[in-house]
Write a protein that holds these residues in place. Sequence first.
Motif, PDB file in Angstrom:
ATOM      1  N   GLY A   1       0.802  -1.210   0.000  1.00 49.23           N
ATOM      2  CA  GLY A   1       0.000   0.000   0.000  1.00 49.23           C
ATOM      3  C   GLY A   1       0.840   1.267   0.000  1.00 49.23           C
ATOM      4  O   GLY A   1       0.356   2.345  -0.355  1.00 49.23           O
ATOM      5  N   LEU A   2       2.111   1.141   0.413  1.00 48.95           N
ATOM      6  CA  LEU A   2       3.001   2.300   0.391  1.00 48.95           C
ATOM      7  C   LEU A   2       3.367   2.706  -1.030  1.00 48.95           C
ATOM      8  O   LEU A   2       3.754   3.844  -1.276  1.00 48.95           O
ATOM      9  CB  LEU A   2       4.281   1.993   1.180  1.00 48.95           C
ATOM     10  N   PHE A   3       3.280   1.756  -1.935  1.00 54.80           N
ATOM     11  CA  PHE A   3       3.633   2.020  -3.331  1.00 54.80           C
ATOM     12  C   PHE A   3       2.355   2.194  -4.132  1.00 54.80           C
ATOM     13  O   PHE A   3       1.919   1.301  -4.851  1.00 54.80           O
ATOM     14  CB  PHE A   3       4.491   0.882  -3.902  1.00 54.80           C
ATOM     15  N   GLY A   4       1.742   3.357  -3.975  1.00 57.54           N
ATOM     16  CA  GLY A   4       0.468   3.615  -4.630  1.00 57.54           C
ATOM     17  C   GLY A   4       0.630   4.304  -5.972  1.00 57.54           C
ATOM     18  O   GLY A   4       1.738   4.606  -6.423  1.00 57.54           O
ATOM     19  N   VAL A   5      -0.513   4.553  -6.610  1.00 60.70           N
ATOM     20  CA  VAL A   5      -0.548   5.243  -7.900  1.00 60.70           C
ATOM     21  C   VAL A   5      -0.569   6.744  -7.635  1.00 60.70           C
ATOM     22  O   VAL A   5      -1.413   7.238  -6.894  1.00 60.70           O
ATOM     23  CB  VAL A   5      -1.788   4.815  -8.709  1.00 60.70           C
TER      24      VAL A   5
ATOM     25  N   LEU B   1       5.018   5.238 -15.103  1.00 63.51           N
ATOM     26  CA  LEU B   1       5.452   4.826 -13.764  1.00 63.51           C
ATOM     27  C   LEU B   1       4.282   4.247 -12.967  1.00 63.51           C
ATOM     28  O   LEU B   1       4.462   3.296 -12.195  1.00 63.51           O
ATOM     29  CB  LEU B   1       6.064   6.018 -13.026  1.00 63.51           C
ATOM     30  N   ASN B   2       3.083   4.809 -13.157  1.00 60.90           N
ATOM     31  CA  ASN B   2       1.911   4.256 -12.472  1.00 60.90           C
ATOM     32  C   ASN B   2       1.598   2.840 -12.975  1.00 60.90           C
ATOM     33  O   ASN B   2       1.284   1.941 -12.184  1.00 60.90           O
ATOM     34  CB  ASN B   2       0.699   5.164 -12.693  1.00 60.90           C
ATOM     35  N   ASP B   3       1.664   2.650 -14.298  1.00 60.55           N
ATOM     36  CA  ASP B   3       1.428   1.311 -14.859  1.00 60.55           C
ATOM     37  C   ASP B   3       2.471   0.330 -14.353  1.00 60.55           C
ATOM     38  O   ASP B   3       2.155  -0.834 -14.036  1.00 60.55           O
ATOM     39  CB  ASP B   3       1.469   1.375 -16.387  1.00 60.55           C
ATOM     40  N   LEU B   4       3.723   0.790 -14.273  1.00 61.01           N
ATOM     41  CA  LEU B   4       4.792  -0.080 -13.782  1.00 61.01           C
ATOM     42  C   LEU B   4       4.571  -0.440 -12.317  1.00 61.01           C
ATOM     43  O   LEU B   4       4.814  -1.584 -11.901  1.00 61.01           O
ATOM     44  CB  LEU B   4       6.142   0.622 -13.965  1.00 61.01           C
ATOM     45  N   THR B   5       4.081   0.518 -11.534  1.00 58.75           N
ATOM     46  CA  THR B   5       3.802   0.250 -10.120  1.00 58.75           C
ATOM     47  C   THR B   5       2.737  -0.838  -9.967  1.00 58.75           C
ATOM     48  O   THR B   5       2.897  -1.779  -9.175  1.00 58.75           O
ATOM     49  CB  THR B   5       3.330   1.540  -9.420  1.00 58.75           C
ATOM     50  N   LEU B   6       1.660  -0.711 -10.742  1.00 61.47           N
ATOM     51  CA  LEU B   6       0.593  -1.715 -10.665  1.00 61.47           C
ATOM     52  C   LEU B   6       1.090  -3.089 -11.092  1.00 61.47           C
ATOM     53  O   LEU B   6       0.759  -4.117 -10.472  1.00 61.47           O
ATOM     54  CB  LEU B   6      -0.591  -1.279 -11.533  1.00 61.47           C
ATOM     55  N   GLU B   7       1.904  -3.134 -12.155  1.00 58.45           N
ATOM     56  CA  GLU B   7       2.434  -4.410 -12.635  1.00 58.45           C
ATOM     57  C   GLU B   7       3.368  -5.045 -11.617  1.00 58.45           C
ATOM     58  O   GLU B   7       3.302  -6.253 -11.349  1.00 58.45           O
ATOM     59  CB  GLU B   7       3.165  -4.184 -13.968  1.00 58.45           C
ATOM     60  N   MET B   8       4.246  -4.238 -11.020  1.00 57.99           N
ATOM     61  CA  MET B   8       5.193  -4.765 -10.032  1.00 57.99           C
ATOM     62  C   MET B   8       4.474  -5.261  -8.776  1.00 57.99           C
ATOM     63  O   MET B   8       4.865  -6.270  -8.184  1.00 57.99           O
ATOM     64  CB  MET B   8       6.209  -3.684  -9.658  1.00 57.99           C
ATOM     65  N   ARG B   9       3.415  -4.573  -8.391  1.00 63.28           N
ATOM     66  CA  ARG B   9       2.650  -5.027  -7.218  1.00 63.28           C
ATOM     67  C   ARG B   9       1.986  -6.376  -7.503  1.00 63.28           C
ATOM     68  O   ARG B   9       1.958  -7.265  -6.625  1.00 63.28           O
ATOM     69  CB  ARG B   9       1.606  -3.978  -6.850  1.00 63.28           C
ATOM     70  N   ALA B  10       1.454  -6.532  -8.692  1.00 58.84           N
ATOM     71  CA  ALA B  10       0.840  -7.815  -9.052  1.00 58.84           C
ATOM     72  C   ALA B  10       1.879  -8.927  -9.102  1.00 58.84           C
ATOM     73  O   ALA B  10       1.628 -10.057  -8.636  1.00 58.84           O
ATOM     74  CB  ALA B  10       0.127  -7.680 -10.397  1.00 58.84           C
ATOM     75  N   GLN B  11       3.056  -8.630  -9.650  1.00 58.36           N
ATOM     76  CA  GLN B  11       4.127  -9.627  -9.701  1.00 58.36           C
ATOM     77  C   GLN B  11       4.601 -10.009  -8.304  1.00 58.36           C
ATOM     78  O   GLN B  11       4.909 -11.165  -8.023  1.00 58.36           O
ATOM     79  CB  GLN B  11       5.308  -9.085 -10.528  1.00 58.36           C
TER      80      GLN B  11
ATOM     81  N   ALA C   1      13.298 -12.683  -6.568  1.00 60.48           N
ATOM     82  CA  ALA C   1      12.445 -11.883  -7.438  1.00 60.48           C
ATOM     83  C   ALA C   1      11.675 -10.837  -6.639  1.00 60.48           C
ATOM     84  O   ALA C   1      11.525  -9.685  -7.071  1.00 60.48           O
ATOM     85  CB  ALA C   1      11.473 -12.787  -8.203  1.00 60.48           C
ATOM     86  N   MET C   2      11.208 -11.198  -5.461  1.00 56.77           N
ATOM     87  CA  MET C   2      10.481 -10.254  -4.616  1.00 56.77           C
ATOM     88  C   MET C   2      11.387  -9.111  -4.155  1.00 56.77           C
ATOM     89  O   MET C   2      10.973  -7.948  -4.118  1.00 56.77           O
ATOM     90  CB  MET C   2       9.885 -10.990  -3.413  1.00 56.77           C
ATOM     91  N   SER C   3      12.621  -9.431  -3.829  1.00 56.80           N
ATOM     92  CA  SER C   3      13.570  -8.389  -3.428  1.00 56.80           C
ATOM     93  C   SER C   3      13.813  -7.411  -4.569  1.00 56.80           C
ATOM     94  O   SER C   3      13.865  -6.183  -4.371  1.00 56.80           O
ATOM     95  CB  SER C   3      14.888  -9.013  -2.991  1.00 56.80           C
TER      96      SER C   3
END
Length: 200
Positions: A10-14, A50-60, A96-98
């Motif tokens: 949640g700290l890494f929001g859009v 950057l927002n799209d990348l944030t959402l993708e990284m959170r899902a990964q 991968a998570m790191s």
Amino acid sequence: MLNLDEVDLGLFGVWPEPVGRRAFAAAGRVVLEIKSADEPTAAEQYCRLLNDLTLEMRAQFELFRDLRQSADGLIGGQDEAAAKLARADAKAASDAMSLIVRTLEKVDSLQRQLARDRQDELERGGDGESYEQTRTRLLVLIERRAEERAEALFRARWAELERDGLGSLGPGGAGPGPPGAPGRAEAATEPRAAPAGETG
């Protein structure tokens, strides 16, 4: 060491997209179709990326977290080959998570830098006035300040002349004082004494 189980995604929001002057200009009109809207600026496109990348990284991150938890359940099993494979999967998932967390931190840093740059641009731009308006306003301020400074210097110099007996700020001096000074009216209205030869 980073505890991946305690990472709060949640700290890494859009982040909100930048709103430039063109958005304020368009606020009073209704955009009926997307083709009539202005093209996004480079900063807006970068923010969206950057927002799209944030959402993708959170899902990964969530995907690899589930994978690691599944592997952890197989490590203590009786099948040694399956346990060995599960340990390798758990390690790969943790790595991968790191990497994903470091990427999210970098994305967040870039978003913060973009926000600072937008704020600096707004502060430099003032209230939206044009270059010519800013230039005219500054020239008026400079001229006004120069006039105030010139008047202060004139009055200071006149005071020096009066102190040295070369000027007059009152009756009986060599001449009238500066505009508005006491003695100017008196010097102008005081009758001139007649020469000695004209008396009689």
